[in-house]
Design an enzyme around this catalytic site. Structure first.
Site, mmCIF file in Angstrom:
data_model
loop_
_atom_site.group_PDB
_atom_site.id
_atom_site.type_symbol
_atom_site.label_atom_id
_atom_site.label_comp_id
_atom_site.label_asym_id
_atom_site.label_seq_id
_atom_site.Cartn_x
_atom_site.Cartn_y
_atom_site.Cartn_z
ATOM 1 N N THR A 1 17.217 30.468 -33.444
ATOM 2 C CA THR A 1 17.389 29.019 -33.525
ATOM 3 C C THR A 1 18.656 28.646 -32.770
ATOM 4 O O THR A 1 19.675 29.333 -32.858
ATOM 5 C CB THR A 1 17.405 28.511 -34.990
ATOM 6 O OG1 THR A 1 17.242 27.086 -34.982
ATOM 7 C CG2 THR A 1 18.682 28.851 -35.731
ATOM 8 N N HIS B 1 15.993 26.507 -40.474
ATOM 9 C CA HIS B 1 17.034 25.670 -39.854
ATOM 10 C C HIS B 1 16.968 24.312 -40.550
ATOM 11 O O HIS B 1 16.143 23.474 -40.212
ATOM 12 C CB HIS B 1 16.751 25.539 -38.354
ATOM 13 C CG HIS B 1 17.780 24.741 -37.591
ATOM 14 N ND1 HIS B 1 18.115 25.052 -36.288
ATOM 15 C CD2 HIS B 1 18.514 23.654 -37.901
ATOM 16 C CE1 HIS B 1 19.027 24.190 -35.848
ATOM 17 N NE2 HIS B 1 19.271 23.314 -36.809
ATOM 18 N N CYS C 1 23.983 21.480 -39.142
ATOM 19 C CA CYS C 1 22.817 22.124 -39.772
ATOM 20 C C CYS C 1 23.163 23.579 -40.124
ATOM 21 O O CYS C 1 24.112 24.144 -39.589
ATOM 22 C CB CYS C 1 21.631 22.148 -38.813
ATOM 23 S SG CYS C 1 21.090 20.534 -38.221
#
Lengths: 290, 175
Positions: B36, B59, B42
Site C-alpha cells: 500500500t 489501509h 491513514c
C-alpha cells in the site's frame, strides 16, 4: 538557485493547457456556460464524448432505462456538470505520467487534483460561497507548478534533494531552500503565462499559505487551501512531501473547521472520487514506478 | 472474506497486490507481495500467520465508523473499528489463527502545527491501539507518527514487512 523565469523558460516542453480548458476557465470566471460550445469541444474529442455519455447514462443522474446519445447527454447533464467533465478529462492528460519527482505514483497527481476539486466544491457549497465552480477549477489546477518543477530540475535530482528534507520545516520551506522557489509560486506564474486570470493564478499561488488579512485575503484561496489539507487527510497524492504542511489558523477559524467536520469532508471527498473512478473505469491501484 | 467485491480484495498490479485507501486484501498465495502506497495520516495494518502462510493488509483512513454509517456499510475498510475486524475475520477464513499472528502498524502521521485541533493521525493510532488492547493483540512492529508518508509492503512468502520512505527502506519485521 533557480528563478521562476528560468524554470518556465522551457515552458514549450510542458503540456499546453488545452484550448477547451482555457475557454471553460473563462466561462467559470465570468459565470457563463455555453452548451453549444461545450458540444463543439466534445464532438472533436472521442474520449471526451465517451466520458460525457458515460456520465449522462450513469446512475448519478438518475436511471431512466433509455440510452442517451451525446447531444441528449449534454442536455441532460447541463452546463456546470459538463464543465467539470471537460476539466477532469483534460487535466488528467495534463498530469498524465507526472509526479515522480515528488514521489508520487502514476495517476496520483490527477487523483489529488480531482480530489481537491471535489473537496473545494463541497466546502464552498457548505459555506454558501458564491463560486463553487471556480473553487473546483482552482483546486484542480493547484499543483500544476509541480509539472514545471519536475520538467526543469528532473525527477532524479529532485528525488535526491527530497530524500534529505528537514522534518520540522514545511514542504514549501524545503523547496524554497533547495530550489530558490516552490511549486505554488511556479504554478501561479505558469497559470499567468497560460493566460489564466490573475485571481486563479493567485489561488494556485496561495494554496498552501493563503493571506489572512487584506490586502490579499480572498475566501476562494482559503477554500482551496482547506481542500488541499482535506486531500492529505484522505490519503490523496501524498508523496515525498508527506504531511509537511500547515492548515492556516484563520482558515480553520473562518470556516469553522473542526475535527468532526474535517472527517466528514474526508469521507465525502473520498467517496465522490471513488464514484467518479468507478464510473470512468479508472483503477485506484497505481503502478509502482521502477 | 465478508465481501467478494474487488474493492476489498486489493488489485493485482505487476505481480503485486495493491491495497488502496479504505481497502484490504488477504491472501494465502505465498508468491506475492501486498503493498500500500503513501500512508499519511491513514494507517496500514499487516498480519501474517507463519504456519498457515496467510497474509493480510488493511489501509484504513479514519478511526470510528460512527461518523458515517452508510459509508461504513459500503466501505468498511475505511474505518478502524469496522476494517480491523474484517481483516482478521478474512484471515481466519483462510486458516489463520489469532495466537500465531504477527501484526504490524504503519502510518498515522500528522500535519505540522496541528495544535491538537484535528489529530487525525494520532486519533487513528490511539483508536487502533485500543482495539488491539481490547482483543489481546500485541504489535510486533510499529512505525507510526511524524509527518512523513510511508509505503508499506508485506512479502507473503515469509511475512517480511518493509517500510519505504523517500526511497529508503527498512525492515519492520522481523526485527
Amino acid at each position: 538557485m533557480a528563478a521562476v523565469a528560468d524554470i518556465l523558460e522551457n515552458i514549450d516542453s510542458l503540456p499546453a493547457l488545452p484550448t477547451s480548458v482555457m475557454r471553460i476557465t473563462a466561462m467559470l470566471s465570468d459565470g457563463t456556460s455555453d452548451l453549444g460550445e461545450i458540444e463543439n469541444v466534445a464532438r472533436n474529442d472521442e474520449a471526451l464524448s465517451m466520458a460525457i455519455m458515460r456520465y449522462g447514462n450513469s446512475a448519478l443522474y438518475g436511471r431512466s432505462g433509455k440510452v442517451f446519445n451525446l447531444r441528449e447527454s449534454i442536455v441532460r447533464l447541463g452546463g456546470k456538470a459538463l464543465l467539470k467533465i471537460v476539466l477532469e478529462q483534460k487535466v488528467a492528460k495534463l498530469f498524465d505520467g507526472a509526479g515522480e519527482a515528488y514521489g508520487l505514483q502514476r495517476g496520483d497527481l490527477w487523483r489529488g487534483a480531482v480530489g481537491g476539486a471535489i473537496a473545494a466544491e463541497e466546502i464552498a457549497k457548505k459555506h454558501r460561497f458564491q463560486e463553487p465552480d471556480l473553487c473546483f477549477l482552482c483546486a484542480m489546477l493547484r499543483d500544476v507548478g509541480k509539472l514545471a518543477m519536475e520538467s526543469h530540475f528532473g525527477a532524479e535530482y529532485m528525488t535526491q534533494v527530497f530524500s534529505h528534507l528537514e522534518p520540522g520545516l514545511t514542504f514549501m520551506e524545503c523547496e524554497q531552500s533547495a530550489f530558490g522557489t516552490e511549486h505554488a509560486e511556479v504554478g501561479a506564474e505558469l497559470a499567468l503565462r497560460w493566460g489564466l486570470p490573475e485571481r486563479i493564478a493567485d489561488a494556485i499561488r496561495y494554496h498552501h499559505e493563503p493571506p489572512a488579512e487584506d490586502p490579499g485575503h480572498d475566501r476562494l484561496f482559503d477554500i482551496v487551501h482547506a481542500a488541499d489539507i482535506i486531500c492529505l487527510w484522505a490519503g490523496l497524492a501524498i508523496g515525498s512531501d508527506g504531511l509537511q504542511y500547515k492548515l492556516a489558523p484563520h482558515v480553520r477559524k473562518d470556516l469553522g473547521l473542526d475535527r468532526k467536520e474535517a472527517e466528514a469532508e474526508i469521507t465525502t471527498t473520498w467517496g465522490r472520487l471513488r464514484e467518479l473512478e468507478e464510473m470512468m473505469g479508472t483503477s485506484p491501484a497505481r503502478e509502482a514506478r521502477a | 472474506m465478508g465481501s467478494p467485491a474487488a474493492t476489498y480484495t486489493g488489485t493485482e498490479v505487476g505481480g503485486k497486490i495493491v491495497v488502496g485507501v479504505a481497502d484490504l486484501a488477504v491472501t494465502s498465495d505465498p508468491s506475492t507481495t501486498l503493498v500500500t502506497y503513501a500512508l499519511g495520516s491513514c494507517i496500514g495494518v499487516t498480519l501474517y500467520d507463519p504456519v498457515a502462510k496467510v497474509a493480510g493488509m488493511l489501509h484504513f483512513m479514519l478511526p470510528n465508523s460512527k461518523l458515517n454509517a452508510d459509508k461504513a456499510k459500503a466501505m468498511p475498510a475505511m474505518f478502524a473499528d469496522t476494517g480491523v475486524p474484517m481483516l482478521f475475520k478474512a484471515a481466519y477464513d483462510l486458516g489463520a489463527e489469532k495466537r500465531r499472528l504477527i501484526v504490524c502498524a504503519v502510518g498515522g502521521a500528522e500535519v505540522l502545527a496541528d495544535d491538537g485541533h484535528f489529530k487525525i493521525g494520532s486519533r487513528n493510532r490511539t483508536f487502533l491501539r485500543k482495539i488491539f488492547w481490547k482483543n489481546n493483540i500485541l504489535l510486533s512492529g510499529d512505525d507510526t507518527g511524524g509527518s512523513i508518508s510511508r509505503t508499506l509492503s508485506l512479502v507473503t512468502a515469509d511475512g517480511t514487512v518493509v517500510v519505504r520512505h523517500k526511497g529508503k527502506e527498512h525492515v519492520l519485521w522481523p526485527q
